[in-house]
Design a protein around this motif. Structure first.
Motif, PDB file in Angstrom:
ATOM      1  N   GLY A  51       0.868  -1.203  -0.149  1.00 51.35           N
ATOM      2  CA  GLY A  51       0.031  -0.121  -0.105  1.00 51.35           C
ATOM      3  C   GLY A  51       0.861   1.234   0.070  1.00 51.35           C
ATOM      4  N   ALA A  52       0.320   2.260  -0.658  1.00 55.07           N
ATOM      5  CA  ALA A  52       1.041   3.742  -0.483  1.00 55.07           C
ATOM      6  C   ALA A  52      -0.119   4.681   0.080  1.00 55.07           C
ATOM      7  CB  ALA A  52       1.477   4.167  -1.899  1.00 55.07           C
ATOM      8  N   PHE A  53       0.184   5.441   0.837  1.00 48.99           N
ATOM      9  CA  PHE A  53      -1.174   6.195   1.778  1.00 48.99           C
ATOM     10  C   PHE A  53      -0.624   7.777   1.676  1.00 48.99           C
ATOM     11  CE2 PHE A  53       1.391   4.602   5.052  1.00 48.99           C
ATOM     12  CZ  PHE A  53       1.641   5.720   6.065  1.00 48.99           C
ATOM     13  N   ALA A  54      -2.122   8.420   1.953  1.00 51.25           N
ATOM     14  CA  ALA A  54      -1.613   9.713   2.337  1.00 51.25           C
ATOM     15  C   ALA A  54      -2.827   9.995   3.492  1.00 51.25           C
ATOM     16  CB  ALA A  54      -1.748  10.593   1.176  1.00 51.25           C
ATOM     17  N   ARG A  55      -2.404  10.863   4.411  1.00 51.62           N
ATOM     18  CA  ARG A  55      -3.532  11.045   5.298  1.00 51.62           C
ATOM     19  C   ARG A  55      -3.280  12.366   5.975  1.00 51.62           C
ATOM     20  NH1 ARG A  55      -0.166   7.464   9.356  1.00 51.62           N
ATOM     21  NH2 ARG A  55      -1.338   5.658   8.528  1.00 51.62           N
ATOM     22  N   GLY A  56      -4.389  13.017   6.364  1.00 44.56           N
ATOM     23  CA  GLY A  56      -4.268  14.522   6.790  1.00 44.56           C
ATOM     24  C   GLY A  56      -5.444  14.642   7.875  1.00 44.56           C
ATOM     25  N   TRP A  57      -5.273  15.408   8.899  1.00 48.13           N
ATOM     26  CA  TRP A  57      -6.242  15.638   9.733  1.00 48.13           C
ATOM     27  C   TRP A  57      -5.937  16.825  10.596  1.00 48.13           C
ATOM     28  CZ3 TRP A  57      -2.828  11.728  10.545  1.00 48.13           C
ATOM     29  CH2 TRP A  57      -1.990  11.606  11.734  1.00 48.13           C
ATOM     30  N   LEU A  58      -7.203  17.674  11.081  1.00 46.78           N
ATOM     31  CA  LEU A  58      -7.015  18.780  11.803  1.00 46.78           C
ATOM     32  C   LEU A  58      -7.043  18.547  13.366  1.00 46.78           C
ATOM     33  CD1 LEU A  58      -9.180  21.016   9.617  1.00 46.78           C
ATOM     34  CD2 LEU A  58      -6.510  20.886   9.527  1.00 46.78           C
ATOM     35  N   ASP A  59      -6.405  19.199  14.167  1.00 43.78           N
ATOM     36  CA  ASP A  59      -6.762  18.949  15.755  1.00 43.78           C
ATOM     37  C   ASP A  59      -7.106  20.375  16.349  1.00 43.78           C
ATOM     38  OD1 ASP A  59      -5.279  16.363  15.550  1.00 43.78           O
ATOM     39  OD2 ASP A  59      -3.460  17.399  15.369  1.00 43.78           O
ATOM     40  N   ASN A  60      -7.944  20.189  17.270  1.00 47.59           N
ATOM     41  CA  ASN A  60      -8.545  21.215  17.925  1.00 47.59           C
ATOM     42  C   ASN A  60      -8.533  21.081  19.517  1.00 47.59           C
ATOM     43  OD1 ASN A  60     -11.012  22.851  19.194  1.00 47.59           O
ATOM     44  ND2 ASN A  60     -10.095  23.911  17.750  1.00 47.59           N
ATOM     45  N   TYR A  61      -7.548  21.805  20.084  1.00 50.05           N
ATOM     46  CA  TYR A  61      -7.344  21.628  21.658  1.00 50.05           C
ATOM     47  C   TYR A  61      -7.889  22.639  22.249  1.00 50.05           C
ATOM     48  CZ  TYR A  61      -4.012  17.821  20.748  1.00 50.05           C
ATOM     49  OH  TYR A  61      -3.260  16.623  20.428  1.00 50.05           O
ATOM     50  N   VAL A  62      -8.253  22.373  23.550  1.00 52.22           N
ATOM     51  CA  VAL A  62      -8.542  23.508  24.419  1.00 52.22           C
ATOM     52  C   VAL A  62      -7.364  24.329  24.755  1.00 52.22           C
ATOM     53  CG1 VAL A  62      -9.150  23.920  27.010  1.00 52.22           C
ATOM     54  CG2 VAL A  62     -10.372  21.995  25.892  1.00 52.22           C
ATOM     55  N   SER A  63      -5.921  23.736  24.680  1.00 53.33           N
ATOM     56  CA  SER A  63      -4.822  24.385  24.602  1.00 53.33           C
ATOM     57  C   SER A  63      -4.391  25.013  23.283  1.00 53.33           C
ATOM     58  CB  SER A  63      -3.704  23.739  25.150  1.00 53.33           C
ATOM     59  OG  SER A  63      -2.300  24.249  24.876  1.00 53.33           O
ATOM     60  N   HIS A  64      -5.013  26.161  22.811  1.00 51.85           N
ATOM     61  CA  HIS A  64      -4.895  26.411  21.491  1.00 51.85           C
ATOM     62  C   HIS A  64      -3.558  26.555  21.050  1.00 51.85           C
ATOM     63  CE1 HIS A  64      -9.259  27.219  21.170  1.00 51.85           C
ATOM     64  NE2 HIS A  64      -9.195  27.887  22.258  1.00 51.85           N
ATOM     65  N   LEU A  65      -2.357  26.480  21.687  1.00 45.36           N
ATOM     66  CA  LEU A  65      -1.060  26.552  20.994  1.00 45.36           C
ATOM     67  C   LEU A  65      -1.050  25.193  20.183  1.00 45.36           C
ATOM     68  CD1 LEU A  65       1.079  27.640  24.246  1.00 45.36           C
ATOM     69  CD2 LEU A  65       0.540  28.782  22.421  1.00 45.36           C
ATOM     70  N   ARG A  66      -1.481  24.008  20.782  1.00 48.83           N
ATOM     71  CA  ARG A  66      -1.593  22.979  19.901  1.00 48.83           C
ATOM     72  C   ARG A  66      -2.513  22.722  18.604  1.00 48.83           C
ATOM     73  NH1 ARG A  66      -0.402  22.280  25.365  1.00 48.83           N
ATOM     74  NH2 ARG A  66       1.194  20.107  25.750  1.00 48.83           N
ATOM     75  N   ASP A  67      -3.408  23.749  18.353  1.00 48.36           N
ATOM     76  CA  ASP A  67      -4.153  23.591  17.381  1.00 48.36           C
ATOM     77  C   ASP A  67      -3.423  23.441  15.952  1.00 48.36           C
ATOM     78  OD1 ASP A  67      -6.282  23.779  18.997  1.00 48.36           O
ATOM     79  OD2 ASP A  67      -6.802  25.875  18.502  1.00 48.36           O
ATOM     80  N   GLY A  68      -3.932  22.970  15.147  1.00 50.45           N
ATOM     81  CA  GLY A  68      -3.159  22.691  13.814  1.00 50.45           C
ATOM     82  C   GLY A  68      -3.536  21.691  13.178  1.00 50.45           C
ATOM     83  N   SER A  69      -2.553  21.310  12.012  1.00 46.02           N
ATOM     84  CA  SER A  69      -3.076  20.253  11.013  1.00 46.02           C
ATOM     85  C   SER A  69      -1.786  19.219  11.104  1.00 46.02           C
ATOM     86  CB  SER A  69      -3.268  20.705   9.705  1.00 46.02           C
ATOM     87  OG  SER A  69      -2.111  21.490   9.283  1.00 46.02           O
ATOM     88  N   ASP A 155       3.938  26.450  28.726  1.00 48.49           N
ATOM     89  CA  ASP A 155       2.831  25.362  28.309  1.00 48.49           C
ATOM     90  C   ASP A 155       1.607  25.638  29.214  1.00 48.49           C
ATOM     91  OD1 ASP A 155       1.074  23.408  27.341  1.00 48.49           O
ATOM     92  OD2 ASP A 155       2.614  21.825  27.504  1.00 48.49           O
ATOM     93  N   ASP A 156       0.411  26.125  28.233  1.00 47.29           N
ATOM     94  CA  ASP A 156      -0.851  26.687  28.760  1.00 47.29           C
ATOM     95  C   ASP A 156      -1.713  25.274  29.276  1.00 47.29           C
ATOM     96  OD1 ASP A 156      -1.498  25.825  26.209  1.00 47.29           O
ATOM     97  OD2 ASP A 156      -2.734  27.668  25.947  1.00 47.29           O
ATOM     98  N   ALA A 157      -1.386  24.220  28.840  1.00 44.06           N
ATOM     99  CA  ALA A 157      -2.212  23.214  29.364  1.00 44.06           C
ATOM    100  C   ALA A 157      -1.815  22.586  30.718  1.00 44.06           C
ATOM    101  CB  ALA A 157      -1.804  21.949  28.376  1.00 44.06           C
ATOM    102  N   PHE A 158      -1.020  23.413  31.504  1.00 39.93           N
ATOM    103  CA  PHE A 158      -0.608  22.770  32.780  1.00 39.93           C
ATOM    104  C   PHE A 158      -0.556  24.303  33.474  1.00 39.93           C
ATOM    105  CE2 PHE A 158       1.507  19.764  30.172  1.00 39.93           C
ATOM    106  CZ  PHE A 158       0.980  18.630  30.421  1.00 39.93           C
ATOM    107  N   PRO A 159      -1.618  24.708  34.005  1.00 33.24           N
ATOM    108  CA  PRO A 159      -1.366  26.054  34.609  1.00 33.24           C
ATOM    109  C   PRO A 159      -1.112  25.868  36.100  1.00 33.24           C
ATOM    110  CG  PRO A 159      -3.976  25.246  34.165  1.00 33.24           C
ATOM    111  CD  PRO A 159      -3.128  24.381  33.490  1.00 33.24           C
ATOM    112  N   GLY A 160      -0.261  27.028  36.374  1.00 31.38           N
ATOM    113  CA  GLY A 160       0.401  27.074  37.856  1.00 31.38           C
ATOM    114  C   GLY A 160       1.470  26.230  37.940  1.00 31.38           C
ATOM    115  N   LYS A 161       1.916  25.420  36.929  1.00 37.21           N
ATOM    116  CA  LYS A 161       3.042  24.592  37.129  1.00 37.21           C
ATOM    117  C   LYS A 161       4.276  24.916  36.684  1.00 37.21           C
ATOM    118  CE  LYS A 161       0.675  19.993  37.952  1.00 37.21           C
ATOM    119  NZ  LYS A 161       1.505  19.943  39.128  1.00 37.21           N
ATOM    120  N   GLN A 162       4.311  26.252  35.906  1.00 39.00           N
ATOM    121  CA  GLN A 162       5.387  26.534  35.274  1.00 39.00           C
ATOM    122  C   GLN A 162       6.241  25.726  34.436  1.00 39.00           C
ATOM    123  OE1 GLN A 162       6.631  30.234  35.245  1.00 39.00           O
ATOM    124  NE2 GLN A 162       4.229  29.977  35.610  1.00 39.00           N
ATOM    125  N   LEU A 163       5.546  24.784  33.567  1.00 41.11           N
ATOM    126  CA  LEU A 163       6.155  23.985  32.750  1.00 41.11           C
ATOM    127  C   LEU A 163       6.294  24.520  31.311  1.00 41.11           C
ATOM    128  CD1 LEU A 163       4.444  20.786  33.729  1.00 41.11           C
ATOM    129  CD2 LEU A 163       6.896  21.484  34.415  1.00 41.11           C
TER     130      LEU A 163
END
Length: 227
Positions: A51-69, A155-163
């Motif tokens: 097989g030969a494949f192509a795949r693509g998808w969109l991501d939507n996170y509550v942490s919008h820094l991670r939003d993308g494709s 990283d805004d996914a871990f508020p208060g942890k300064q990660l």
């Protein structure tokens, strides 16, 4: 979509959602498509399907820094070694674009999966994957992390942890061992152990005490249902 007796195109839609309690920023919804051109020389039992494949998808996170494709191109092969053992292999190039440069990733991956049928008692499977290229890890604002990072952000996914999230080059091994127990023709329970290990390919220009490897284990229990 049948092309001829040996070739077909398979189009698959994907929709996935995750909800986290402690760190809601990691909660996400993603969706996309995969198209794969498959070729099988004959209908013989031991004939390999390429097989030969192509795949693509969109991501939507509550942490919008991670939003993308995310896009991937690759080739694969699968076949039966015996009436109980099935093998699948895959080589792929992956690219991800996100709101933050930290999650703009490029990496190559190689994957091998072996299934062993226990007939009525289910299936045992072993999966191994190797990745080489960009990866993201979280940690404190240390000199080692900053020196290895190509880019980093709080990283805004871990508020208060300064990660901080750091993008760096690494070799990553991911392996899984699992067991699938059928509960009839349309349902099953799946139990698995997953281990991940990532090692940076770069080194800081000063001595570091201890290992730079990241290792984690994940244990999963799923109920699977075909509708």
């Amino acid at each position: 979509l049948r092309i001829n007796d040996n070739t077909r195109v398979v189009v698959t839609g994907m929709l996935n959602g995750e909800k986290f309690k402690s760190y809601d920023g990691l909660s996400n919804l993603s969706g996309g498509l995969q198209a794969e051109l498959q070729y099988r020389q004959s209908a013989a039992f031991d004939a390999v399907t390429f097989g030969a494949f192509a795949r693509g998808w969109l991501d939507n996170y509550v942490s919008h820094l991670r939003d993308g494709s995310h896009f991937a191109l690759g080739v694969n092969a699968q076949g039966a070694v015996t009436d109980r053992i099935g093998v699948y292999g895959e080589l792929a190039w992956n690219q991800r674009h996100a709101q933050s440069d930290v999650w703009d990733l490029h990496y190559y991956s190689a994957r091998l999966n072996v299934d062993y049928s226990l007939r009525r008692n289910g299936t045992v499977y072993l999966n191994g994957e190797y990745r080489r290229g960009n990866t993201v890890s979280d940690g404190g604002p240390t000199l080692v992390n900053v020196s290895l990072a190509q880019v980093f952000v709080l990283d805004d996914a871990f508020p208060g942890k300064q990660l901080f999230a750091y993008r760096e080059n690494a070799r990553t091994w991911v392996s899984s061992l699992g067991y699938n127990l059928p509960l009839g023709p349309r349902a099953s329970i799946d139990i698995s152990w997953r281990r991940a290990q990532a090692t940076p390919t770069d080194r800081p220009d000063f001595d570091v005490q201890g290992s730079l490897r990241y290792i984690d284990n994940q244990y999963s229990l799923f109920f699977l249902k075909v509708f």
